[in-house]
Write a protein that holds these residues in place. Structure first.
Motif, PDB file in Angstrom:
ATOM      1  N   TYR A   1       0.826  -1.218   0.000  1.00  0.00           N
ATOM      2  CA  TYR A   1       0.000   0.000   0.000  1.00  0.00           C
ATOM      3  C   TYR A   1       0.850   1.254   0.000  1.00  0.00           C
ATOM      4  N   ARG A   2       2.138   1.134   0.347  1.00  0.00           N
ATOM      5  CA  ARG A   2       3.032   2.290   0.255  1.00  0.00           C
ATOM      6  C   ARG A   2       3.859   2.270  -1.014  1.00  0.00           C
ATOM      7  N   ARG A   3       3.987   1.094  -1.632  1.00  0.00           N
ATOM      8  CA  ARG A   3       4.729   1.001  -2.900  1.00  0.00           C
ATOM      9  C   ARG A   3       3.934   1.570  -4.065  1.00  0.00           C
ATOM     10  N   LEU A   4       2.633   1.358  -4.022  1.00  0.00           N
ATOM     11  CA  LEU A   4       1.786   1.796  -5.135  1.00  0.00           C
ATOM     12  C   LEU A   4       1.526   3.298  -5.029  1.00  0.00           C
ATOM     13  N   PRO A   5       1.444   3.997  -6.174  1.00  0.00           N
ATOM     14  CA  PRO A   5       1.207   5.442  -6.125  1.00  0.00           C
ATOM     15  C   PRO A   5      -0.228   5.762  -5.706  1.00  0.00           C
ATOM     16  N   LYS A   6      -0.391   6.960  -5.178  1.00  0.00           N
ATOM     17  CA  LYS A   6      -1.739   7.418  -4.846  1.00  0.00           C
ATOM     18  C   LYS A   6      -2.493   7.631  -6.142  1.00  0.00           C
ATOM     19  N   ARG A   7      -3.772   7.290  -6.138  1.00  0.00           N
ATOM     20  CA  ARG A   7      -4.559   7.447  -7.353  1.00  0.00           C
ATOM     21  C   ARG A   7      -5.859   8.168  -7.033  1.00  0.00           C
ATOM     22  N   GLY A   8      -6.399   8.798  -8.038  1.00  0.00           N
ATOM     23  CA  GLY A   8      -7.701   9.413  -7.875  1.00  0.00           C
ATOM     24  C   GLY A   8      -7.623  10.863  -7.471  1.00  0.00           C
ATOM     25  N   PHE A   9      -8.786  11.406  -7.243  1.00  0.00           N
ATOM     26  CA  PHE A   9      -8.919  12.830  -6.987  1.00  0.00           C
ATOM     27  C   PHE A   9     -10.164  13.047  -6.146  1.00  0.00           C
ATOM     28  N   ASN A  10     -10.053  13.801  -5.094  1.00  0.00           N
ATOM     29  CA  ASN A  10     -11.202  14.130  -4.259  1.00  0.00           C
ATOM     30  C   ASN A  10     -11.597  15.573  -4.521  1.00  0.00           C
ATOM     31  N   SER A  11     -12.720  15.738  -5.174  1.00  0.00           N
ATOM     32  CA  SER A  11     -13.180  17.063  -5.547  1.00  0.00           C
ATOM     33  C   SER A  11     -13.678  17.834  -4.334  1.00  0.00           C
ATOM     34  N   LEU A  12     -13.367  19.121  -4.305  1.00  0.00           N
ATOM     35  CA  LEU A  12     -13.876  19.989  -3.254  1.00  0.00           C
ATOM     36  C   LEU A  12     -15.363  20.255  -3.435  1.00  0.00           C
ATOM     37  N   TYR A  13     -15.847  20.075  -4.655  1.00  0.00           N
ATOM     38  CA  TYR A  13     -17.210  20.450  -4.989  1.00  0.00           C
ATOM     39  C   TYR A  13     -18.124  19.248  -5.164  1.00  0.00           C
ATOM     40  N   LYS A  14     -17.733  18.069  -4.643  1.00  0.00           N
ATOM     41  CA  LYS A  14     -18.569  16.891  -4.841  1.00  0.00           C
ATOM     42  C   LYS A  14     -19.880  17.003  -4.074  1.00  0.00           C
ATOM     43  N   ASP A  15     -19.907  17.836  -3.019  1.00  0.00           N
ATOM     44  CA  ASP A  15     -21.133  18.023  -2.266  1.00  0.00           C
ATOM     45  C   ASP A  15     -22.080  18.990  -2.971  1.00  0.00           C
ATOM     46  N   GLU A  16     -21.563  19.715  -3.953  1.00  0.00           N
ATOM     47  CA  GLU A  16     -22.356  20.734  -4.626  1.00  0.00           C
ATOM     48  C   GLU A  16     -23.488  20.085  -5.415  1.00  0.00           C
ATOM     49  N   LYS A  17     -24.691  20.566  -5.188  1.00  0.00           N
ATOM     50  CA  LYS A  17     -25.855  19.992  -5.873  1.00  0.00           C
ATOM     51  C   LYS A  17     -26.599  21.100  -6.599  1.00  0.00           C
ATOM     52  N   ASN A  18     -27.236  20.732  -7.697  1.00  0.00           N
ATOM     53  CA  ASN A  18     -28.074  21.666  -8.429  1.00  0.00           C
ATOM     54  C   ASN A  18     -29.531  21.330  -8.166  1.00  0.00           C
ATOM     55  N   VAL A  19     -30.300  22.332  -7.800  1.00  0.00           N
ATOM     56  CA  VAL A  19     -31.738  22.161  -7.651  1.00  0.00           C
ATOM     57  C   VAL A  19     -32.365  22.761  -8.896  1.00  0.00           C
ATOM     58  N   ALA A  20     -33.074  21.933  -9.645  1.00  0.00           N
ATOM     59  CA  ALA A  20     -33.677  22.386 -10.898  1.00  0.00           C
ATOM     60  C   ALA A  20     -35.095  22.884 -10.639  1.00  0.00           C
ATOM     61  N   ILE A  21     -35.379  24.089 -11.127  1.00  0.00           N
ATOM     62  CA  ILE A  21     -36.718  24.671 -11.000  1.00  0.00           C
ATOM     63  C   ILE A  21     -37.165  25.079 -12.394  1.00  0.00           C
ATOM     64  N   ASN A  22     -38.306  24.569 -12.813  1.00  0.00           N
ATOM     65  CA  ASN A  22     -38.808  24.856 -14.148  1.00  0.00           C
ATOM     66  C   ASN A  22     -39.642  26.135 -14.160  1.00  0.00           C
ATOM     67  N   LEU A  23     -39.752  26.706 -15.339  1.00  0.00           N
ATOM     68  CA  LEU A  23     -40.518  27.948 -15.500  1.00  0.00           C
ATOM     69  C   LEU A  23     -41.994  27.757 -15.196  1.00  0.00           C
ATOM     70  N   ASP A  24     -42.529  26.568 -15.483  1.00  0.00           N
ATOM     71  CA  ASP A  24     -43.948  26.339 -15.206  1.00  0.00           C
ATOM     72  C   ASP A  24     -44.244  26.386 -13.703  1.00  0.00           C
ATOM     73  N   LEU A  25     -43.288  25.953 -12.864  1.00  0.00           N
ATOM     74  CA  LEU A  25     -43.457  26.041 -11.414  1.00  0.00           C
ATOM     75  C   LEU A  25     -43.440  27.503 -10.958  1.00  0.00           C
ATOM     76  N   ILE A  26     -42.547  28.290 -11.554  1.00  0.00           N
ATOM     77  CA  ILE A  26     -42.470  29.720 -11.202  1.00  0.00           C
ATOM     78  C   ILE A  26     -43.764  30.426 -11.592  1.00  0.00           C
ATOM     79  N   SER A  27     -44.298  30.122 -12.786  1.00  0.00           N
ATOM     80  CA  SER A  27     -45.544  30.761 -13.216  1.00  0.00           C
ATOM     81  C   SER A  27     -46.730  30.330 -12.349  1.00  0.00           C
ATOM     82  N   LYS A  28     -46.731  29.060 -11.872  1.00  0.00           N
ATOM     83  CA  LYS A  28     -47.789  28.607 -10.957  1.00  0.00           C
ATOM     84  C   LYS A  28     -47.712  29.361  -9.630  1.00  0.00           C
ATOM     85  N   LEU A  29     -46.494  29.582  -9.136  1.00  0.00           N
ATOM     86  CA  LEU A  29     -46.317  30.298  -7.875  1.00  0.00           C
ATOM     87  C   LEU A  29     -46.702  31.772  -8.008  1.00  0.00           C
ATOM     88  N   ILE A  30     -46.509  32.333  -9.191  1.00  0.00           N
ATOM     89  CA  ILE A  30     -46.930  33.721  -9.429  1.00  0.00           C
ATOM     90  C   ILE A  30     -48.460  33.793  -9.448  1.00  0.00           C
TER      91      ILE A  30
END
Length: 152
Positions: A55-84
């Motif tokens: 486990y020390r002979r083999l190189p480190k592999r991979g990448f841990n993104s700082l933004y992996k927790d980042e999520k997109n919440v999608a809101i459609n225009l029809d929902l906005i017009s219903k709320l209006i």
């Protein structure tokens, strides 16, 4: 040949060690004789006798993104017009989607994206983190404005 000998055993019985010489697992309980591995609490699996461990002979592999927790919440225009229409949004004022949909202040990594599904008739000005091209075109076509959130 009996039928019950063809069936698979559904429950494998526990290995009962230390139950006499006739069981085959008496005396040393199948651990051989003496030494560290015959005792309980052995943890030398990673030790390779002074050789550099794999486990020390083999190189480190991979990448841990700082933004992996980042999520997109999608809101459609029809929902906005219903709320209006239901008077939850005032179309004459700036609509801040982040304040409406994300109540907690711990959700800084969540980004709100407005998608272009549906139609919007009202002239509105919307504040969000991201806009799709179709949503942007539909809002501007209705005479509204889009504003990007500058915090993120």
């Amino acid at each position: 040949m009996k039928l019950n000998t063809l069936k698979k055993k559904l429950h494998k019985s526990k290995k009962r060690v230390g139950r006499g010489i006739g069981s085959g697992l008496g005396k040393t309980c199948g651990r051989g004789a003496k030494g560290q591995k015959s005792r309980s609490g052995v943890s030398i699996k990673a030790y390779e006798g002074g050789q550099m461990p794999i486990y020390r002979r083999l190189p480190k592999r991979g990448f841990n993104s700082l933004y992996k927790d980042e999520k997109n919440v999608a809101i459609n225009l029809d929902l906005i017009s219903k709320l209006i229409k239901s008077k939850k949004f005032d179309s004459s004022k700036l609509i801040d989607l982040r304040k409406f949909f994300l109540k907690s202040k711990t959700s800084k990594r969540v980004k709100i994206k407005v998608l272009g599904t549906g139609e919007i008739i009202d002239k509105v000005s919307i504040l969000a983190d991201k806009f799709s091209k179709s949503a942007q075109n539909k809002i501007e076509k209705a005479g509204g404005k889009i504003e990007l959130n500058k915090q993120n």
